[in-house]
Design a protein around this motif. Structure first.
Motif, PDB file in Angstrom:
ATOM      1  N   LYS A 170      86.886  69.109 108.032  1.00 35.19           N
ATOM      2  CA  LYS A 170      87.839  67.996 107.932  1.00 35.19           C
ATOM      3  C   LYS A 170      88.970  68.276 106.938  1.00 35.19           C
ATOM      4  O   LYS A 170      89.981  67.593 106.941  1.00 35.19           O
ATOM      5  CB  LYS A 170      87.124  66.677 107.631  1.00 35.19           C
ATOM      6  N   LYS A 185      85.153  77.524 107.228  1.00 38.76           N
ATOM      7  CA  LYS A 185      84.064  76.836 106.528  1.00 38.76           C
ATOM      8  C   LYS A 185      82.756  76.969 107.316  1.00 38.76           C
ATOM      9  O   LYS A 185      81.725  77.332 106.764  1.00 38.76           O
ATOM     10  CB  LYS A 185      84.433  75.349 106.380  1.00 38.76           C
ATOM     11  N   ALA A 236      76.821  74.121 111.523  1.00 36.17           N
ATOM     12  CA  ALA A 236      75.907  73.924 110.387  1.00 36.17           C
ATOM     13  C   ALA A 236      74.543  73.399 110.823  1.00 36.17           C
ATOM     14  O   ALA A 236      73.810  72.827 110.021  1.00 36.17           O
ATOM     15  CB  ALA A 236      76.537  72.995 109.356  1.00 36.17           C
ATOM     16  N   ALA A 253      71.704  71.677 113.959  1.00 36.81           N
ATOM     17  CA  ALA A 253      71.603  70.474 114.780  1.00 36.81           C
ATOM     18  C   ALA A 253      71.973  69.299 113.888  1.00 36.81           C
ATOM     19  O   ALA A 253      71.904  69.379 112.652  1.00 36.81           O
ATOM     20  CB  ALA A 253      70.190  70.334 115.313  1.00 36.81           C
ATOM     21  N   ILE A 300      71.606  66.399 111.783  1.00 31.95           N
ATOM     22  CA  ILE A 300      70.462  65.827 111.072  1.00 31.95           C
ATOM     23  C   ILE A 300      70.480  64.298 111.170  1.00 31.95           C
ATOM     24  O   ILE A 300      69.427  63.655 111.263  1.00 31.95           O
ATOM     25  CB  ILE A 300      70.458  66.306 109.595  1.00 31.95           C
ATOM     26  N   GLY A 330      70.371  75.341 113.947  1.00 35.36           N
ATOM     27  CA  GLY A 330      70.855  75.431 115.325  1.00 35.36           C
ATOM     28  C   GLY A 330      72.114  76.273 115.462  1.00 35.36           C
ATOM     29  O   GLY A 330      72.408  76.779 116.554  1.00 35.36           O
TER      30      GLY A 330
HETATM   31  N1  CO8 Z   1      73.982  67.581 110.552  1.00 36.26           N
HETATM   32  C1  CO8 Z   1      74.741  66.515 110.313  1.00 36.26           C
HETATM   33  N2  CO8 Z   1      75.747  66.495 109.419  1.00 36.26           N
HETATM   34  C2  CO8 Z   1      75.972  67.635 108.732  1.00 36.26           C
HETATM   35  C3  CO8 Z   1      75.207  68.793 108.933  1.00 36.26           C
HETATM   36  C4  CO8 Z   1      74.181  68.754 109.900  1.00 36.26           C
HETATM   37  N3  CO8 Z   1      73.421  69.820 110.200  1.00 36.26           N
HETATM   38  N4  CO8 Z   1      75.664  69.755 108.092  1.00 36.26           N
HETATM   39  C5  CO8 Z   1      76.678  69.210 107.398  1.00 36.26           C
HETATM   40  N5  CO8 Z   1      76.868  67.939 107.784  1.00 36.26           N
HETATM   41  C6  CO8 Z   1      77.857  66.985 107.273  1.00 36.26           C
HETATM   42  C7  CO8 Z   1      77.502  66.500 105.879  1.00 36.26           C
HETATM   43  O1  CO8 Z   1      76.570  65.448 105.951  1.00 36.26           O
HETATM   44  C8  CO8 Z   1      78.847  66.076 105.358  1.00 36.26           C
HETATM   45  O2  CO8 Z   1      79.154  64.800 105.871  1.00 36.26           O
HETATM   46  P1  CO8 Z   1      79.857  63.697 104.896  1.00 36.26           P
HETATM   47  O3  CO8 Z   1      81.147  64.344 104.465  1.00 36.26           O
HETATM   48  O4  CO8 Z   1      80.051  62.520 105.814  1.00 36.26           O
HETATM   49  O5  CO8 Z   1      78.914  63.455 103.793  1.00 36.26           O
HETATM   50  C9  CO8 Z   1      79.812  67.069 105.986  1.00 36.26           C
HETATM   51  O6  CO8 Z   1      79.101  67.644 107.090  1.00 36.26           O
HETATM   52  C10 CO8 Z   1      80.192  68.181 105.044  1.00 36.26           C
HETATM   53  O7  CO8 Z   1      79.003  68.749 104.545  1.00 36.26           O
HETATM   54  P2  CO8 Z   1      78.723  68.930 102.975  1.00 36.26           P
HETATM   55  O8  CO8 Z   1      79.462  67.905 102.191  1.00 36.26           O
HETATM   56  O9  CO8 Z   1      77.240  69.001 102.805  1.00 36.26           O
HETATM   57  O10 CO8 Z   1      79.399  70.349 102.741  1.00 36.26           O
HETATM   58  P3  CO8 Z   1      79.031  71.391 101.597  1.00 36.26           P
HETATM   59  O11 CO8 Z   1      80.109  72.399 101.598  1.00 36.26           O
HETATM   60  O12 CO8 Z   1      78.681  70.719 100.338  1.00 36.26           O
HETATM   61  O13 CO8 Z   1      77.665  72.083 102.153  1.00 36.26           O
HETATM   62  C11 CO8 Z   1      76.222  73.031 103.805  1.00 36.26           C
HETATM   63  C12 CO8 Z   1      77.669  72.801 103.343  1.00 36.26           C
HETATM   64  C13 CO8 Z   1      75.479  73.943 102.807  1.00 36.26           C
HETATM   65  C14 CO8 Z   1      76.277  73.709 105.173  1.00 36.26           C
HETATM   66  C15 CO8 Z   1      75.513  71.668 103.891  1.00 36.26           C
HETATM   67  O14 CO8 Z   1      76.313  70.774 104.650  1.00 36.26           O
HETATM   68  C16 CO8 Z   1      74.151  71.740 104.555  1.00 36.26           C
HETATM   69  O15 CO8 Z   1      73.195  72.169 103.940  1.00 36.26           O
HETATM   70  N6  CO8 Z   1      74.089  71.289 105.822  1.00 36.26           N
HETATM   71  C17 CO8 Z   1      72.834  71.242 106.543  1.00 36.26           C
HETATM   72  C18 CO8 Z   1      72.406  72.632 106.948  1.00 36.26           C
HETATM   73  C19 CO8 Z   1      71.082  72.559 107.654  1.00 36.26           C
HETATM   74  O16 CO8 Z   1      70.065  72.222 107.082  1.00 36.26           O
HETATM   75  N7  CO8 Z   1      71.093  72.930 108.934  1.00 36.26           N
HETATM   76  C20 CO8 Z   1      69.910  72.931 109.748  1.00 36.26           C
HETATM   77  C21 CO8 Z   1      69.741  71.601 110.384  1.00 36.26           C
HETATM   78  S1  CO8 Z   1      68.187  71.483 111.233  1.00 36.26           S
HETATM   79  C22 CO8 Z   1      68.463  72.321 112.673  1.00 36.26           C
HETATM   80  O17 CO8 Z   1      69.487  72.883 112.913  1.00 36.26           O
HETATM   81  C23 CO8 Z   1      67.332  72.289 113.620  1.00 36.26           C
HETATM   82  C24 CO8 Z   1      67.670  72.952 114.936  1.00 36.26           C
HETATM   83  C25 CO8 Z   1      66.542  72.781 115.887  1.00 36.26           C
HETATM   84  C26 CO8 Z   1      66.309  71.325 116.201  1.00 36.26           C
HETATM   85  C27 CO8 Z   1      65.256  71.212 117.213  1.00 36.26           C
HETATM   86  C28 CO8 Z   1      64.880  69.778 117.477  1.00 36.26           C
HETATM   87  C29 CO8 Z   1      63.871  69.716 118.571  1.00 36.26           C
END
Ligand code: CO8
Length: 267
Positions: free
Chosen positions: A61, A67, A71, A73, A75, A118
């Protein structure tokens, strides 16, 4: 081609660039995006004028294009899933993911930042991965109390071996692009500026070959991977036979013998 909310599709010179674009969520994959991916890939596969697909992530954004690839699936969608809904979500993702893996066009992931959960899994479903030097990869799921559910437990082990896959999945460690290259998770690492030019150059090189032959080679590699070697080699011989009855085979070999450029048109 379809109008999408979370995808941008651009087609130029036989190459489709498919950009996952959810700037507010670092391109996290929600159900809507998975459905759109399925529609887009189905449309692409039907088009003879597209030979290679490049999958990448859009800017965040703050408009930073490096960036995040994806990131993970989403959450916020998964937080209240029941077991049945989670299973359905995993199966929904498997449809476009298998398309990336098995469609007749070659698929290249241009990984431009975070490829977590994901995001790492969708990159692994592609045929080839090119990473920018700032990219990072990881499977953080067990830290969220779940497992990689978009094929990660299977594709990571197949790509980097069981020991490294177990380490990455059990520790949730993220690795940088250089380490991803060292362990064979990505094919190439380039500077951020060079990411898309490198992906496009590779796509053009692939598109310049016999596209039908490339698609049959892809099928042979994929089909044989889980077969025993004897049956796999027999399957390869069958597919080799099919390529030998094409226009491109006659043209490609004649052109070589006549010392001229081949005009390969089959797809
Ligand atoms: N889902 C939803 N929203 C997300 C995700 C995500 N995976 N990753 C980031 N966002 C959102 C944040 O919530 C944030 O939103 P807001 O500004 O409204 O608060 C925005 O994106 C920006 O993120 P950050 O402020 O956290 O940015 P940073 O630079 O501080 O951090 C990171 C970046 C390190 C990437 C951090 O965002 C992070 O850790 N994200 C989650 C990463 C993660 O854990 N990914 C794995 C998710 S689980 C998965 O993928 C499972 C797949 C299989 C599913 C199977 C189901 C059957």
């Amino acid at each position: 081609m379809g109008n999408f909310k979370n995808l941008i599709l651009n087609v130029e010179d036989e190459i489709a660039t498919l950009t996952i674009s959810r700037p507010a969520a670092l391109n996290a994959l929600n159900s809507e995006t998975l459905d759109e991916l399925n529609v887009a890939l189905t449309e692409i596969e039907a088009r003879d004028d597209i030979k290679v697909v490049i999958l990448t992530g859009g800017p965040d954004k703050k408009d930073n294009p490096f960036k995040s690839f994806v990131a993970g699936a989403d959450i916020s969608e998964m937080v209240n899933f029941t077991a049945a809904e989670a299973r359905e979500f995993g199966m929904k993702a498997s449809v476009p993911f298998f398309k990336l893996m098995n469609m007749r066009q070659v698929t290249i992931a241009a990984v431009n930042g975070f490829a977590l959960g994901g995001g790492c899994e969708i990159a692994m479903a592609c045929d080839i991965r090119i990473a920018s030097e700032n990219a990072s990869f990881g499977q953080p799921e067990t830290g969220l109390g779940i497992i990689p559910g978009f094929g990660g437990t299977q594709r990571l082990a197949r790509l980097v071996g069981m020991g490294r896959a177990k380490e990455l999945i059990f520790t949730c460690d993220s690795i940088d692009a250089a380490e991803a290259y060292r362990i064979g998770l990505v094919n190439k690492v380039v500077s951020t500026d060079e990411l898309m030019p490198t992906a496009v150059a590779m796509a053009k090189k692939i598109a310049s070959k016999g596209s039908y032959a490339v698609s049959i080679a892809k099928a042979a590699i994929n089909n044989g991977y889980d077969m025993d070697i004897k049956n796999a080699v027999e399957m390869e011989a069958n597919l080799f036979g099919i390529t030998c009855s094409t226009h491109d085979k006659k043209e490609g070999m004649s052109a070589f013998l006549e010392r001229r450029a081949a005009d390969l048109t089959d797809f």
